[in-house]
Write an enzyme that holds these catalytic residues in place. Structure first.
Site, PDB file in Angstrom:
ATOM      1  CB  ALA A   1      -0.938  -0.003   1.193  1.00 23.43           C
TER       2      ALA A   1
ATOM      3  CG  LEU B   1       5.076   5.889   3.827  1.00 22.53           C
ATOM      4  CD1 LEU B   1       5.984   7.087   4.015  1.00 22.53           C
ATOM      5  CD2 LEU B   1       4.684   5.324   5.187  1.00 22.53           C
ATOM      6  CG  HIS B   2      -1.328   5.415   0.221  1.00 20.69           C
ATOM      7  ND1 HIS B   2      -1.764   6.607  -0.273  1.00 20.69           N
ATOM      8  CD2 HIS B   2      -0.365   4.960  -0.625  1.00 20.69           C
ATOM      9  CE1 HIS B   2      -1.104   6.857  -1.406  1.00 20.69           C
ATOM     10  NE2 HIS B   2      -0.258   5.873  -1.636  1.00 20.69           N
ATOM     11  CB  ALA B   3      -5.095   5.829   5.158  1.00 23.44           C
TER      12      ALA B   3
END
Lengths: 90, 321
Positions: free
Chosen positions: A12, A14-16
């Site tokens: 993913a 560095l997302h949410a």
């Protein structure tokens, strides 16, 4: 000041959730922590800053840490990235 | 004449024409390189003078040049235009929507030049062009902080993470001030002395408040609570109250901080429980505005005291005599 380049390994990027964990961990240290990708450099203690970097899997980021606990901070943040934030890597 | 290694900027034709309301007459490319931010009105060149000519500038002509060209013998006119178009300039603009633009069409094709026309007057298009190029090529930097407009004063609030920058901005918004950026403030230097600040497009109008998360300020507080960009007039640095740090008690010394080569007034404010930061920032902003207008509260106060002391000393001297 110490600095280190590292490649993001989790799918993913560095997302949410990973970004949130990253920022939470950065905030545990006194040091000033900056993270940059390409020509964009942001404060690693700010969630919005980290998220607009839009770091994706395979991207190389640069960590620059300055302060009395810089070594420990670097170790912790690198460990977090290496361990894919201890999240299921879907 | 240029010795730079990289162009000043690369202009996207579509955006360039849209922003400046230009119409394409002849163009074979999607973008062009700009190596010089200046504008040239090539009257002298069309007269045949090339001793001192910078072809790397955008070329723009209006009624004067056209009237001159039309006064020439057709063969000479053709030669002068051909000579001029043989130079590799970035683009050529004909103003006033002049139909004589057709004079240049063939030669623009021959030399693969960009030929454009505008409905505007030559002078006003020149100003717009200079302004547009200046904005496109302005030096930029990013700062970690919050940008607000307080009573018309553009204020960057800086300080360590968690010190309460966003919370202070929230209180300032509730007091009727405008919010521009949180976390990442993008700053650009215009004309070498004016700093403009805004949020990166992805973060525009968003703010992070610890405990609540990310909020959309425009949705929550309405359109009047936000602004897209603002001129930066001062920096306010929040820092944790340190008993041993000497805080300015008079305000006679004026500190500044360097942003992109511009000295910006800097005020350091210690943070501790019970201090109303929004009120303090509003006061600092108005005080800064008054200083710029030449009114220095602290200096006037000190001068008054000094004058009073002198008067007392004088009257004592007289009493003694």
């Amino acid at each position: 000041m110490i600095s280190k380049s590292i490649t993001i390994k989790n799918r993913a990027g560095l997302h949410a959730k990973p970004a949130s964990l990253f920022v939470q961990n950065a905030n545990k240290f006194n040091s000033d922590i900056y993270i940059s990708k390409g020509s964009t450099r942001v404060n690693a203690k700010s969630i919005m800053g980290v998220m607009i970097l839009a770091v994706q899997k395979g991207d190389e980021i640069l960590l620059e840490i300055t302060g009395d606990d810089e070594e420990a901070a670097m170790e912790k943040l690198i460990e977090l990235i290496d361990n894919k934030f201890d999240l299921p890597d879907e | 004449m240029t010795s730079q290694k990289e162009p000043l900027c690369i202009m996207n034709m579509k955006e360039f024409c849209q922003e400046l309301e230009l119409e394409v007459v002849h163009c074979e490319v999607e973008s062009f390189e700009l190596w010089d931010g200046g504008i040239n009105r090539p009257g002298l060149q069309l007269h045949g003078y090339y001793e001192y000519f910078d072809a790397s500038r955008i070329q723009i002509i209006g009624k004067v040049e056209i009237s001159y060209l039309m006064s020439l013998d057709p063969r000479l006119r053709e030669k002068r235009i051909d000579d001029f178009f043989s130079y590799d300039f970035p683009c050529f603009v004909v103003c006033w929507d002049l139909p004589e633009v057709s004079l240049f069409e063939k030669v623009a094709q021959k030399y693969h030049r960009i030929l454009l026309k505008s409905k505007e007057k030559t002078t006003s298009l020149t100003y717009r062009l200079v302004d547009y190029i200046d904005t496109k090529t302005a030096p930029k930097t990013g700062i970690h902080g919050v940008l607000v407009e307080v009573h018309g004063v553009g204020v960057v609030i800086t300080g360590a993470s968690g010190i309460g920058k966003s919370e202070t901005a929230l209180e300032l918004i509730k007091r009727g001030n405008s919010f521009i950026a949180d976390d990442v403030v993008e700053i650009s230097n215009h004309h070498g002395h004016t700093l403009m600040g805004e949020a990166p497009p992805m973060l525009r109008y968003y703010m992070e408040v610890r405990g609540i998360g990310i909020i959309d300020v425009r949705m929550l507080y309405g359109a009047k609570s936000v602004k897209q960009s603002v001129q930066i007039d001062m920096v306010i640095r929040l820092e944790n109250w340190n008993e041993h740090s000497p805080y300015d008690r008079l305000g006679l010394d004026e500190e500044t901080t360097d942003i992109l080569g511009v000295d910006v007034p800097l005020v350091t404010i210690p943070v501790s429980g019970g201090r109303n930061l929004a009120a303090i920032i509003e006061t600092a902003a108005i005080n800064n505005r008054m200083k710029e207008a030449g009114f220095r509260s602290a200096q006037i106060f000190c001068d008054n005291i000094a004058k009073h002391n002198e008067e007392v000393a004088e009257s004592r001297k007289q009493e003694e005599e």
